[in-house]
Design a protein around this motif. Structure first.
Motif, short mmCIF file in Angstrom:
data_model
loop_
_atom_site.label_atom_id
_atom_site.label_comp_id
_atom_site.label_asym_id
_atom_site.label_seq_id
_atom_site.Cartn_x
_atom_site.Cartn_y
_atom_site.Cartn_z
N THR A 334 0.85 -1.20 0.00
CA THR A 334 0.00 0.00 0.00
C THR A 334 0.88 1.24 0.00
OG1 THR A 334 -1.77 -1.13 1.19
CG2 THR A 334 -1.78 1.27 1.25
N LEU A 335 0.58 2.18 -0.89
CA LEU A 335 1.33 3.43 -1.00
C LEU A 335 0.38 4.59 -0.78
CD1 LEU A 335 3.85 5.11 -1.76
CD2 LEU A 335 3.15 4.88 -4.16
N LEU A 336 0.73 5.45 0.19
CA LEU A 336 -0.08 6.63 0.49
C LEU A 336 0.69 7.86 -0.01
CD1 LEU A 336 -2.76 7.35 2.03
CD2 LEU A 336 -1.29 7.99 3.94
N ILE A 337 0.12 8.55 -1.01
CA ILE A 337 0.80 9.71 -1.62
C ILE A 337 0.19 11.00 -1.08
CG2 ILE A 337 1.44 10.84 -3.76
CD1 ILE A 337 1.05 8.24 -5.22
N SER A 338 1.03 11.86 -0.56
CA SER A 338 0.58 13.17 -0.07
C SER A 338 1.39 14.26 -0.75
CB SER A 338 0.73 13.24 1.45
OG SER A 338 2.03 12.85 1.84
N GLY A 339 0.99 15.50 -0.49
CA GLY A 339 1.68 16.62 -1.13
C GLY A 339 0.73 17.76 -1.40
N THR A 464 2.57 1.58 10.10
CA THR A 464 1.92 0.32 9.74
C THR A 464 2.78 -0.47 8.78
OG1 THR A 464 -0.24 1.38 10.01
CG2 THR A 464 -0.18 -0.73 8.83
N GLN A 465 3.05 -1.73 9.12
CA GLN A 465 3.83 -2.59 8.24
C GLN A 465 3.07 -2.87 6.95
OE1 GLN A 465 5.02 -6.26 10.04
NE2 GLN A 465 6.34 -6.87 8.34
N GLY A 466 3.78 -2.82 5.83
CA GLY A 466 3.14 -3.05 4.54
C GLY A 466 2.60 -1.80 3.90
N VAL A 467 2.65 -0.66 4.62
CA VAL A 467 2.16 0.62 4.11
C VAL A 467 3.34 1.59 4.09
CG1 VAL A 467 0.46 2.47 4.34
CG2 VAL A 467 -0.09 0.16 5.11
N SER A 468 3.49 2.36 3.03
CA SER A 468 4.59 3.33 2.96
C SER A 468 4.07 4.68 2.50
CB SER A 468 5.68 2.84 2.00
OG SER A 468 5.16 2.73 0.69
N ASN A 469 4.79 5.71 2.91
CA ASN A 469 4.49 7.07 2.48
C ASN A 469 5.21 7.39 1.17
OD1 ASN A 469 2.78 8.69 4.32
ND2 ASN A 469 4.30 8.06 5.87
N GLY A 470 4.63 8.31 0.45
CA GLY A 470 5.26 8.87 -0.75
C GLY A 470 4.79 10.30 -0.88
N ALA A 487 9.80 8.72 -2.82
CA ALA A 487 9.35 7.57 -2.05
C ALA A 487 9.85 7.63 -0.62
CB ALA A 487 9.82 6.28 -2.72
N GLY A 488 9.04 7.07 0.31
CA GLY A 488 9.48 6.89 1.68
C GLY A 488 9.23 8.04 2.62
N VAL A 489 8.78 9.19 2.13
CA VAL A 489 8.54 10.35 3.00
C VAL A 489 7.16 10.92 2.71
CG1 VAL A 489 10.98 10.97 3.20
CG2 VAL A 489 9.62 11.89 1.32
N PRO A 490 6.49 11.46 3.75
CA PRO A 490 5.20 12.11 3.51
C PRO A 490 5.43 13.51 2.95
CG PRO A 490 5.77 12.22 5.84
CD PRO A 490 6.86 11.42 5.18
#
Length: 789
Positions: A334-339, A464-470, A487-490
């Motif tokens: 799961t990838l959560l993209i913010s910005g 949360t394991q399996g979820v990453s920020n982007g 990748a890897g940072v909110p």
């Protein structure tokens, strides 16, 4: 509606197909492109992608396949198979053109069957029938008219009709001249009414011209009469025309029967040609977008390498479309993209979905080699405002309905795309629902990409394991989005920064930060600082990469110059040896002549033996010189190895070889506290070593740089040149060099004078002189340096 149908609409796949349709050569090909559908079997998808790849290579190496002339002949062929039916000439022409295209395409692919076996597998099944093709071509011309040569009977009838028409025209012309002379007609024109040739007569004189009145002009002033004396001839022509039509009908029926007998083969041809046309259109589209065949897997991560959104590519061009590097579905499913708003979050998410659809439809994607996509069995997309007045649904209610369907149906073979998850309601409640759903989807291993502005979801993704920020990058200097994915940072929404930039009062912004809360403000500040640091590091990396390229280019240029100088030196030495050899040859001839004379005069043998020995000594000397020029040193002679004590050039200071580069061209040498990178060709073995005082300064030099030998100050003033010469002398002494060259040019002599004055007072300069003619002459000064550091 299936999940794929909804995804195709949400992600605007139809616009991609519209681009591809433009490249099809025929209507059936365009229809085949429009019928493109998503496949879920990985083997089938790979086969489709491979055919497009083969077709692309064929287009890049050769002309497009001859697909022009293909027509949709399904309906005419179906009627041709019915007893008693007759096809129209144009329908038969379309069958002919399609049959001809099948033959030409099969022939073109057959010549390349070894190189493109997948395309040949399609074209090999094309049915050809030269007899039917010849029969239709002989009977129907390119305009769709029946040729006179279609049969002997038709040719004879048409010739007879032509003769009768010519005879009729002459008779009517004679009658019209007589009528005109009598004043009964004002137009000398023969025309046709109801298929019969007539002449125009003034209405008031119509009874004075015997014949049959066919019609009158719109004004009624003129009537068109077929004279009595031409009635029979006109009747003969009409009779011939009826015979002509009966013969044409016979020809068309016969051709219809022939086409109907091959209905199945010709309809199969049409299907194959349509597919080939569609594949060629897809290949041309791949060339347009610089597409690649992606690696396709049934599990694992989705990875995009310099991918571009196809619709942005079509609208803005390649240079203005920022590439996307993204990975999801591996350790993080799961990838959560913010910005920031309008920063590209939704575009990045849609790009993953649209490229997945393209690949599963057998299309190349606009990306680089190394791009990997998965064959999903379902795709769920929740994007956009779908408020429904008819169903009494708000925007949030509509989103909840979609999320409910996703929660019920998504599994480990699903791709899930959710835009602004949890938005449209109370942030804390919406965020809680979103976190619960993402946690559930992650537990099912459904590959999920979601976009958000909510801070609590960024924390959830981090913990949360399996979820990453982007995050989508934001240029803090200009407060504008860069559309680059990190990748890897909110990411921060930068709402307060943008409001400040737009001119909101500082007191108002301070109050907004107070209401927002210190903890949230610190989080946003931390994210902003992290992004700024990332941007600084990237700029430094780019600058270092450019400098490395520049230094590599300089090193390459230096090596080329050294190689050329060495070659020139060897050539000069070779010529010198050849000249000496020639001299010795002449001397040898002279000595031999002398020996003969001595013998003739009864000289003693010792004198002769001495003369010969001198000649042989000279020959051996020249042979040794020649070997020195042309033969490389043996492995034991002059070999530089780690641990050896060496000196640089003609210097006397000794150092220890620490290591040799893999290519054997340079060595790391330690002189006391100084480590230098020195060309192996400049090193000489040393029997001993000079002691050095240990220093606290540790410096590493690269003596492969151009400045270790000479310094070019041409074009400078004395004030500009002297600091450079000073530093160059220090570096050269530190590196153990004893001679350097200062290139100042001839010019007016002013710069040379300044250089000479400076060298005269420098403590490291032992002596200096004007260069010899082969060293640069008056344009350079040779400087001898003092020894030691």
């Amino acid at each position: 509606m299936s999940s794929w149908d909804q995804a195709l609409g949400k992600l605007e796949f139809d616009k991609v197909l519209q681009r591809i349709v433009r490249y099809a050569a025929s209507d059936p090909g365009r229809e085949a492109v429009a019928r493109t559908r998503v496949r879920t079997n990985a083997t089938d998808i790979r086969h489709e992608l491979a055919i497009v790849s083969d077709m692309k290579r064929l287009l890049e190496r050769d002309e497009p396949l001859p697909l022009e002339g293909i027509h949709n002949v399904h309906e005419p062929l179906a009627r041709a198979a019915v007893d008693g039916m007759t096809l129209q000439p144009r329908e038969l022409l379309h069958i002919l053109l399609t049959l001809r295209a099948a033959r030409l395409v099969r022939s073109a692919v057959s010549r390349r069957r070894e190189e493109f076996p997948r395309i040949w597998e399609l074209a090999e099944c094309l049915h050809t029938d030269k007899v039917l093709e010849f029969n239709i071509d002989r009977a129907i011309d390119e305009t769709g008219a029946v040729r006179a040569s279609a049969s002997k009977e038709l040719l004879a009838i048409r010739r007879e009709i032509a003769d009768r028409y010519e005879e009729l025209r002459k008779r009517l012309a004679a009658i019209l001249r007589t009528v005109s002379e009598l004043g009964f007609s004002q137009d000398d024109i023969i025309t046709t009414r109801e298929g019969r040739m007539v002449i125009p007569v003034k209405a008031e004189h119509k009874l004075k011209v015997p014949g049959f009145i066919h019609s009158a002009s719109a004004s009624g002033a003129t009537v068109f009469i077929e004279p009595t004396e031409t009635l029979e001839l006109n009747n003969e022509i009409r009779g011939l025309q009826f015979r002509e039509q009966r013969e044409i009908d016979k020809i068309l029926r016969d051709l219809t029967v022939q086409a109907g007998e091959q209905k199945a083969q010709l309809q199969a041809n049409l299907g194959i040609l349509s597919d080939i046309d569609a594949y060629q259109a897809k290949a041309k589209y791949s060339i347009e977008i610089l597409g690649v065949e992606p690696e396709l897997t049934e599990s694992g991560a989705v990875r995009l390498v310099e991918a571009r959104h196809p619709l942005l590519l079509a609208t803005h061009g390649r240079a203005a479309t920022v590439p996307l590097d993204l990975e999801v579905g591996g350790s993080s499913v799961t990838l959560l993209i913010s910005g920031p708003n309008a920063g590209g979050k939704s575009v990045a998410m849609k790009c993953v979905g649209l490229l997945t659809i393209m690949a599963q439809c057998g299309l190349h994607v606009p990306a680089r080699e190394g791009t990997r996509l998965r064959a999903f069995t379902s795709c769920f997309v929740d994007i956009g405002d779908e408020q429904s007045i008819e169903n009494d649904l708000s925007t949030f209610s509509s989103h909840l309905a979609h999320l409910k369907a996703i929660a019920a149906e998504a599994d480990s073979h699903s791709l899930v795309l959710i835009d602004e998850i949890g938005a449209g309601t109370d942030p804390s409640e919406g965020g809680a629902i979103a976190a619960a759903l993402l946690e559930d989807l992650t537990g099912r291993n459904a590959v999920t990409i979601a976009t958000t502005h909510q801070g609590q979801l960024k924390v959830f993704a981090h913990e949360t394991q399996g979820v990453s920020n982007g995050a989508m990058e934001f240029d803090q200097a200009t407060l504008t989005p860069t559309y680059r994915f990190r990748a890897g940072v909110p990411g921060s929404s930068y709402a307060l920064e943008m409001a400040s930039r737009l001119g909101f009062a500082s007191a108002l912004m301070d109050r907004a930060r107070t209401i927002l809360g210190a903890e949230h403000a610190r989080l946003d500040t931390l994210i902003a600082e992290l992004e700024q640091a990332t941007q600084d590091v990237r700029r430094q990396h780019e600058s270092l990469s450019q400098e490395q390229e520049r230094l590599s280019s300089l090193a390459s240029t230096y090596e080329e110059k050294i190689g050329k100088l060495s070659a020139d030196a060897r050539e000069m030495k070779r010529r010198a040896v050849e000249e000496a050899d020639a001299i010795v040859a002449r001397a040898n001839a002279l000595i031999e002549k002398s020996i003969r004379e001595i013998r003739e005069h009864h000289a003693d043998r010792d004198t002769i033996r001495t003369a010969r020995r001198e000649v042989e000594d000279m020959r051996r000397e020249i042979a040794a010189a020649r070997r020195e020029v042309s033969e490389p040193a043996t492995p034991t002679e002059g070999m530089i190895v780690p641990g050896m004590s060496v000196t640089v050039g003609t210097g006397s200071d000794a150092g220890d070889v620490e290591s040799i580069s893999p290519d054997g061209k340079s060595a790391s040498v330690v002189f006391g506290a100084v480590r230098m990178r020195v060309p192996v060709a400049d090193l000489r073995p040393s029997g001993g070593r000079s002691p050095r005082t240990q220093s606290t300064v540790h410096t590493e030099f690269d003596l492969q740089r151009p400045l270790h030998q000479d310094l070019d100050v041409r074009g400078m003033t004395g004030e500009e040149a002297t600091p450079l010469i000073d530093k160059f002398i220090d570096d050269a002494v530190l590196a153990g060099l004893h001679r350097i060259d200062i290139i100042h040019g001839k010019g007016t002599g002013a710069l040379r004078k300044k250089v000479t004055e400076f060298l005269s007072n420098h403590p490291r300069v032992k002596s200096f002189r004007m260069a010899e003619w082969n060293e640069g002459g008056a344009g350079a000064t040779v400087v001898e340096l003092t020894e030691g550091l």
